[in-house]
Every structure is written in C-alpha cells, then in structure tokens.
Design a protein around this motif. Structure first.
Motif, PDB file in Angstrom:
ATOM      1  N   MET A  27      23.537  35.468  54.315  1.00 28.65           N
ATOM      2  CA  MET A  27      23.466  35.191  55.671  1.00 28.65           C
ATOM      3  C   MET A  27      24.892  34.990  56.178  1.00 28.65           C
ATOM      4  O   MET A  27      25.392  35.651  57.218  1.00 28.65           O
ATOM      5  N   ALA A  28      25.448  33.764  55.667  1.00 22.71           N
ATOM      6  CA  ALA A  28      26.778  33.383  55.964  1.00 22.71           C
ATOM      7  C   ALA A  28      27.700  34.760  55.743  1.00 22.71           C
ATOM      8  O   ALA A  28      28.625  35.123  56.453  1.00 22.71           O
ATOM      9  N   GLY A  29      27.785  35.206  54.562  1.00 20.35           N
ATOM     10  CA  GLY A  29      28.494  36.354  53.992  1.00 20.35           C
ATOM     11  C   GLY A  29      28.323  37.690  54.952  1.00 20.35           C
ATOM     12  O   GLY A  29      29.362  38.245  55.424  1.00 20.35           O
ATOM     13  N   ILE A  30      27.160  37.964  55.559  1.00 17.39           N
ATOM     14  CA  ILE A  30      26.871  38.897  56.315  1.00 17.39           C
ATOM     15  C   ILE A  30      27.580  38.627  57.762  1.00 17.39           C
ATOM     16  O   ILE A  30      28.240  39.590  58.241  1.00 17.39           O
ATOM     17  N   THR A  31      27.470  37.589  58.337  1.00 15.59           N
ATOM     18  CA  THR A  31      27.899  37.454  59.555  1.00 15.59           C
ATOM     19  C   THR A  31      29.379  37.292  59.586  1.00 15.59           C
ATOM     20  O   THR A  31      29.836  37.984  60.436  1.00 15.59           O
ATOM     21  N   ALA A  32      29.876  36.771  58.702  1.00 12.45           N
ATOM     22  CA  ALA A  32      31.409  36.739  58.534  1.00 12.45           C
ATOM     23  C   ALA A  32      31.830  38.119  58.650  1.00 12.45           C
ATOM     24  O   ALA A  32      32.969  38.342  58.929  1.00 12.45           O
ATOM     25  N   ALA A  33      31.296  38.948  57.494  1.00 10.47           N
ATOM     26  CA  ALA A  33      31.847  40.102  57.239  1.00 10.47           C
ATOM     27  C   ALA A  33      31.716  40.981  58.513  1.00 10.47           C
ATOM     28  O   ALA A  33      32.525  41.795  59.000  1.00 10.47           O
ATOM     29  N   GLU A  34      30.755  40.827  59.259  1.00 11.34           N
ATOM     30  CA  GLU A  34      30.396  41.636  60.591  1.00 11.34           C
ATOM     31  C   GLU A  34      31.555  41.282  61.842  1.00 11.34           C
ATOM     32  O   GLU A  34      31.660  42.038  62.446  1.00 11.34           O
ATOM     33  N   GLN A  35      32.002  40.205  61.464  1.00 11.19           N
ATOM     34  CA  GLN A  35      32.921  39.433  62.466  1.00 11.19           C
ATOM     35  C   GLN A  35      34.289  40.192  61.972  1.00 11.19           C
ATOM     36  O   GLN A  35      35.345  40.107  62.876  1.00 11.19           O
ATOM     37  N   GLY A  36      34.338  40.795  60.929  1.00 12.57           N
ATOM     38  CA  GLY A  36      35.684  41.570  60.505  1.00 12.57           C
ATOM     39  C   GLY A  36      36.342  40.879  59.419  1.00 12.57           C
ATOM     40  O   GLY A  36      37.464  41.036  58.961  1.00 12.57           O
ATOM     41  N   ALA A  37      35.967  39.713  58.858  1.00 12.22           N
ATOM     42  CA  ALA A  37      36.798  39.030  57.838  1.00 12.22           C
ATOM     43  C   ALA A  37      36.550  39.868  56.581  1.00 12.22           C
ATOM     44  O   ALA A  37      35.310  40.183  56.291  1.00 12.22           O
ATOM     45  N   SER A  38      37.210  39.452  55.552  1.00  6.31           N
ATOM     46  CA  SER A  38      36.862  40.154  54.243  1.00  6.31           C
ATOM     47  C   SER A  38      36.253  39.055  53.517  1.00  6.31           C
ATOM     48  O   SER A  38      36.891  37.640  53.482  1.00  6.31           O
ATOM     49  N   VAL A  39      35.055  38.935  52.779  1.00  2.72           N
ATOM     50  CA  VAL A  39      34.197  38.314  52.334  1.00  2.72           C
ATOM     51  C   VAL A  39      33.850  38.428  50.868  1.00  2.72           C
ATOM     52  O   VAL A  39      33.730  39.464  50.608  1.00  2.72           O
ATOM     53  N   VAL A  40      33.871  37.495  50.091  1.00  2.00           N
ATOM     54  CA  VAL A  40      33.102  37.565  48.795  1.00  2.00           C
ATOM     55  C   VAL A  40      32.362  36.483  48.457  1.00  2.00           C
ATOM     56  O   VAL A  40      32.484  35.089  48.971  1.00  2.00           O
ATOM     57  N   VAL A  41      31.024  36.906  48.047  1.00  2.00           N
ATOM     58  CA  VAL A  41      29.931  35.917  47.947  1.00  2.00           C
ATOM     59  C   VAL A  41      29.936  35.774  46.356  1.00  2.00           C
ATOM     60  O   VAL A  41      29.727  36.695  45.578  1.00  2.00           O
ATOM     61  N   LEU A  42      29.979  34.657  45.857  1.00  2.00           N
ATOM     62  CA  LEU A  42      29.843  34.099  44.598  1.00  2.00           C
ATOM     63  C   LEU A  42      28.506  33.725  44.229  1.00  2.00           C
ATOM     64  O   LEU A  42      28.092  32.884  44.638  1.00  2.00           O
ATOM     65  N   GLU A  43      27.977  34.233  43.051  1.00  2.00           N
ATOM     66  CA  GLU A  43      26.649  33.715  42.518  1.00  2.00           C
ATOM     67  C   GLU A  43      26.677  33.726  41.101  1.00  2.00           C
ATOM     68  O   GLU A  43      26.751  34.626  40.642  1.00  2.00           O
ATOM     69  N   ARG A  44      26.307  32.530  40.768  1.00  2.00           N
ATOM     70  CA  ARG A  44      26.354  32.127  39.339  1.00  2.00           C
ATOM     71  C   ARG A  44      25.203  32.942  38.540  1.00  2.00           C
ATOM     72  O   ARG A  44      25.276  33.195  37.410  1.00  2.00           O
ATOM     73  N   SER A  47      21.774  28.212  59.624  1.00  2.54           N
ATOM     74  CA  SER A  47      23.022  27.561  59.445  1.00  2.54           C
ATOM     75  C   SER A  47      24.118  28.567  58.792  1.00  2.54           C
ATOM     76  O   SER A  47      25.110  28.274  58.943  1.00  2.54           O
ATOM     77  N   GLY A  48      23.301  29.338  57.831  1.00  2.00           N
ATOM     78  CA  GLY A  48      24.323  30.310  57.291  1.00  2.00           C
ATOM     79  C   GLY A  48      25.031  31.193  58.362  1.00  2.00           C
ATOM     80  O   GLY A  48      26.178  31.544  58.337  1.00  2.00           O
ATOM     81  N   TYR A  49      24.131  31.830  59.316  1.00  4.56           N
ATOM     82  CA  TYR A  49      24.567  32.494  60.434  1.00  4.56           C
ATOM     83  C   TYR A  49      25.782  31.688  61.122  1.00  4.56           C
ATOM     84  O   TYR A  49      26.938  32.387  61.472  1.00  4.56           O
ATOM     85  N   VAL A  50      25.495  30.534  61.702  1.00  4.87           N
ATOM     86  CA  VAL A  50      26.513  29.870  62.362  1.00  4.87           C
ATOM     87  C   VAL A  50      27.898  29.752  61.372  1.00  4.87           C
ATOM     88  O   VAL A  50      28.833  29.683  61.848  1.00  4.87           O
ATOM     89  N   ALA A  51      27.546  29.313  60.304  1.00  7.59           N
ATOM     90  CA  ALA A  51      28.723  28.909  59.391  1.00  7.59           C
ATOM     91  C   ALA A  51      29.718  30.344  59.100  1.00  7.59           C
ATOM     92  O   ALA A  51      30.932  30.258  59.355  1.00  7.59           O
ATOM     93  N   GLY A  52      28.957  31.294  58.893  1.00  4.93           N
ATOM     94  CA  GLY A  52      29.517  32.602  58.873  1.00  4.93           C
ATOM     95  C   GLY A  52      30.617  33.090  59.874  1.00  4.93           C
ATOM     96  O   GLY A  52      31.733  33.332  59.707  1.00  4.93           O
ATOM     97  N   ILE A  53      29.717  32.838  61.310  1.00  7.55           N
ATOM     98  CA  ILE A  53      30.577  33.071  62.368  1.00  7.55           C
ATOM     99  C   ILE A  53      31.557  32.149  62.697  1.00  7.55           C
ATOM    100  O   ILE A  53      32.565  32.747  63.005  1.00  7.55           O
ATOM    101  N   SER A  54      31.474  30.941  62.701  1.00  8.70           N
ATOM    102  CA  SER A  54      32.315  30.118  63.002  1.00  8.70           C
ATOM    103  C   SER A  54      33.548  30.198  61.924  1.00  8.70           C
ATOM    104  O   SER A  54      34.708  30.115  62.477  1.00  8.70           O
ATOM    105  N   ALA A  55      33.335  30.558  60.631  1.00  8.74           N
ATOM    106  CA  ALA A  55      34.443  30.521  59.636  1.00  8.74           C
ATOM    107  C   ALA A  55      35.321  31.632  59.933  1.00  8.74           C
ATOM    108  O   ALA A  55      36.480  31.772  60.059  1.00  8.74           O
TER     109      ALA A  55
END
Ligand SMILES: Cc1cc2nc3c(=O)[nH]c(=O)nc-3n(C[C@H](O)[C@H](O)[C@H](O)COP(=O)(O)OP(=O)(O)OC[C@H]3O[C@@H](n4cnc5c(N)ncnc54)[C@H](O)[C@@H]3O)c2cc1C
Length: 441
Positions: free
Chosen positions: A15-32, A426-434
């Motif tokens: 969710m953080a990755g989606i909202t940050a990317a929707e704001q126009g940021a370039s985003v990479v989500v790392l999953e182990r 919290s993911g939504y909020v972190a993504g948008i604010s970052a």
C-alpha cells in the motif's frame, strides 16, 4: 536511483508503494521472499479478512496495542476508503459475522494480485528475493538501503534488479541502493515462514531507534505440563475465563475456548493472550486461568440443580451426576480438582462435598506458563517505539527520510480485520507523506 525504497512487500509495504507511486514518486518495493504478501495469504484461513465493516471510531478500541496512535492514519484512510480502493480495482467483497470483510472470491491471492497490479500500474517496481540488511545513513539522515539478494530467488528478480543497480547485483553479496526516502514495512516476527521474522530489528537498533520488546499477541495460552493433556480436542462454548496473576484477576472474557496440543486456544484466550504475554515477560508472577464452566448458574442455582439430579438419579455415582452437567472429558479433571471420588454413590455425598464440586465447576483452574511462543502468534506486539514516529505522517521524528508502516511498529489489534486495516492505513499515510516530502523539493 529511486526516490523511495519500501522494505517489505506485505500489506503495509504494497500500500505504501502504491500511494507513493501514485503521487508521482519513483518507487521500488523490496521483498525478501519469492512472492509478496505471504502473510496475507494465510490470513482469515486463506480468505484474507481485509478489514472490518464497523464504524471507523470502533477501530481504536479494537487495537488494544496503542490503537490511539493510529487515530490519524485511520481517519486519513478509513475502512470505507480501503473497500473503495479494492472495488475500483475490480475486487468485490463480502461482509460476514462480526463485520469481517473478505474478498467475495474467498481467495487471499486475489487481494495480493490487486495490490501488485496497482503498484505496477502506478509505475512502482516490486523486486522479490531481495533482503534489506541495513541503511545508508549519516547522522540525522537516511539516504538508502543495504541489501543482498536471497539465494536462488534472487536470480530471477536479479535480472530485473541488475539494471536498477547498474549491474552491481551479485547473489548473496551486500550492495547499496540510494534513495531519498526509505519506508520500513518489515512486519512483526510471528509465523516466520512468511518472511516476517524480525530479521530487520538489528538494522533498526543500529540506527539508535528505541524498540519495545517483540511479544506475542493473539496466541494460545500455554498451560503447565500435565494439566490439560486429557482435554486436548475439547471445545467449550459459553464459558467465562479469568486470568489470575498472583491470585488476582487481571482479565476476564466470556465465550468460546479450545484445548489444543500444548495450549488453550479459541477467541477468549487469544483476546487475553496479549496481557498474559506481557505479565510473563515483565512481571515474574504466578499465572493461572480460572474457568467458570457454568457462568449462567449462580452457586445456589448450581447446587439446586445438582440436588435435583441426585434426587432423580439416587442410584448413580457422583461421576454420573457430574457427566449430566459437563462434557465427558471434563468429568475426571473436575472431580480431581475437587478431591472427590467419582465412584462414590451420590446418596453418600455430603453438603461439604457438593460445595467442593461447585467450587471446581465455577473455578476450574489451570496453572499457566504463559503464552505459546511468538512464532505461533497471529500478531506481534512491540516493535519500533511510537515515540520515534509522527502519527500524522508515519515519519521518523529524529531521522530525515525514514518512515514506518504496519506491524513493525508497536501497534497490534484483535482479530476481525483490524490488523490489516492498521497496516493498510499506516502504509497509505507513509507512502503519501514520503512522496509529498520528496516531490515538494
Ligand atoms: C495466521 C494469521 C492469520 C491472520 N489473520 C488476520 C486476519 O484475518 N485479519 C487481519 O486483519 N490480520 C490478520 N493477521 C495479521 C496480519 O496478517 C498482519 O498484521 C499484517 O499482515 C501486517 O502487515 P505488514 O505489512 O505490516 O507485515 P507483513 O504482512 O508481515 O509483511 C512484511 C513483509 O516484509 C518482508 N520482509 C521482512 N524483512 C524484510 C527484509 N529485511 N527485506 C525485505 N523484505 C522483508 C516479509 O517477507 C513480509 O512479506 C493474521 C496473521 C496471521 C499470522
């Protein structure tokens, strides 16, 4: 170099990755892990109980582990917003008993598919098989992550990731990835096979962040050995259970419990387990579970009921009378607790003996070691101390460029969809604010 790296591809991270990317940021989500959302896959018995349909004001009381901290995040992205998010992306939902919301298909994988597709559509990248090991930082500022690819899983994704890191990626070796902001969404430490096993805790403490001890919440209770073996498999409905610490009641719940191998499970035990785990960890006290097996009957009414049975079945043994009152597996343990001989003819049972029997039925007491281990818990209590995080933005207070979301923070809730909503909000909020913080520069 991406603007934002999100560590962890679970509910909060996606969710953080989606909202940050929707704001126009370039985003990479790392999953182990090889795939994202492994823990989501097992929620709601594989059906994924994504949220609860109750009014948003009822979420805080259903998040007994610091729910107040999430008040702002839950207002910024409510359960209705979450359902709209899924509906707009083609995921229908159904609401069941207790307001629990599931995908209509009954498949957790459909929820994960919507999230990964939304991330991709917004321009974000998900890289699996890559484990973050620490941060690139200087005092006061985070400027990237350290990571390594995880065994063979890294190979497939490594192809993809190599371009991002300009060919630097080597399996197993440690590399760095610069970014303007990092959102930590590494989850708790329960069900470690899902990838959330607390591996990132040392990286967080190395930064000087305060962490509350990771303890189990929503986990079966653990009785002392030799007390419940003969009850394994027994389910009790409509009982009242009280946790006693040094003989004093500290938690009480009415409802259903189950005796399982090495534990006492069921909704009422899960609800009280948070408190038991804390008492076990912080206080060296004697713990017991006292079960009222007949909460609807006062001691007087129970005595009258036993007397009626004794008169009606005057040729029975005491065990046969108790069997009319309780499920079979409980007869011997209750008689033992009352120090009574089940073979005794009821005609010879004294008033004092009846009183002992009533005491054992109303206060059937099992000594507890505490709870089952953290690895078996549905949720982890503890994590990044909330004094480190701004609740309106999920931003670290003392370090620029660092954000948190989900279970990695010291927040936990009851079953019913509250934990996933906490992760999504919290993911939504972190993504948008970052993203906003970076893009306004
Ligand atoms: C059996 C079970 C049933 C549950 N049922 C429900 C339910 O019905 N409803 C509900 O609301 N909640 C339920 N929960 C709780 C819920 O699943 C969690 O609270 C929620 O998944 C937390 O989301 P998260 O994104 O914070 O963490 P997670 O979903 O745990 O995601 C964290 C991710 O980070 C990854 N990761 C960890 N370390 C690293 C690293 N160093 N580098 C890269 N990646 C990393 C992990 O592999 C993982 O994919 C259940 C949990 C369990 C175990």
């Amino acid at each position: 170099m991406p603007d934002i790296v999100v560590i962890g591809g679970g509910a909060a991270g996606l969710m953080a990755g989606i909202t940050a990317a929707e704001q126009g940021a370039s985003v990479v989500v790392l999953e182990r892990m090889k795939e994202p959302g492994k823990k989501m896959m097992i929620t709601g018995k594989g059906r994924c109980n994504i949220t609860n349909a109750c009014p948003i004001s009822e979420f805080v009381p259903n998040l007994p582990g610091n729910g107040k901290f999430l008040f702002s995040a839950l207002q910024q992205f409510t359960n209705e917003d979450l359902l709209r998010f899924f509906q707009e992306r083609g995921l229908e939902t159904v609401t069941e008993r207790g307001g629990r919301v599931f995908p209509a298909s009954g498949k957790a994988k459909d929820v994960i598919a919507v999230l990964t597709k939304a991330l991709q559509k917004a321009g974000g990248r998900l890289v699996t098989g890559v484990q973050a090991t620490g941060f690139v930082w200087k005092p006061g500022k985070i400027s990237g992550v350290r990571y390594r690819s995880v065994e063979n899983d890294g190979r497939r994704e490594g192809q993809d990731f190599r371009s991002l890191t300009r060919g630097k990626l080597k399996l197993g070796a440690e590399h760095t990835l610069d970014a303007d902001a990092v959102i930590v969404c590494t989850g708790g430490a329960s069900y470690p096979g899902t990838g959330s096993d607390g591996n990132f805790v040392p990286a967080l403490t190395n930064l000087g962040l305060a962490l509350e001890p990771l303890l189990p919440a929503l986990v079966p209770l653990e009785p002392e050995e030799g007390f419940t073996e003969e009850l394994e498999g027994l389910s009790l409905k409509n009982v009242e259970a009280t946790v006693l610490a040094d003989g004093k009641p500290v938690a009480k719940e009415f409802g259903e419990l189950q005796f399982i191998r090495g534990g006492i499970a069921g909704p009422i035990c899960l609800t009280m387990s948070r408190k038991v785990a804390r008492l076990q960890h912080f206080n060296q006290c004697e713990l017991e579970l006292s079960i009222d097996l007949k909460p609807a009957l006062s001691e007087e009414k129970l005595d009258a009921r036993i007397m009626r049975d004794i008169q009606e079945f005057s040729k029975s043994t005491l065990a046969e009378i108790v069997r009319k009152l309780l499920p079979g597996p409980l007869v011997a343990p209750v008689l033992d607790a009352a120090f009574l001989d089940g073979k005794k003819p009821v005609s010879q049972v004294s008033k004092e003996e009846r009183a002992e029997l009533i005491k054992a039925v109303k206060h059937f007491t099992i000594p507890l070691i505490g709870t089952r281990p953290l690895s078996e818990a549905i949720v982890t209590a503890g994590g990044v101390a909330l004094k480190e995080i701004d609740p309106r933005t999920m931003k670290a207070k003392r370090l620029a460029g660092l954000y948190f979301a989900g279970e990695v923070m010291d927040v936990d809730g009851y079953t019913g969809g509250f934990n996933l909503q906490a992760a999504f909000s919290s993911g939504y909020v972190a993504g948008i604010s970052a993203a906003k913080n970076i893009l306004k520069r």
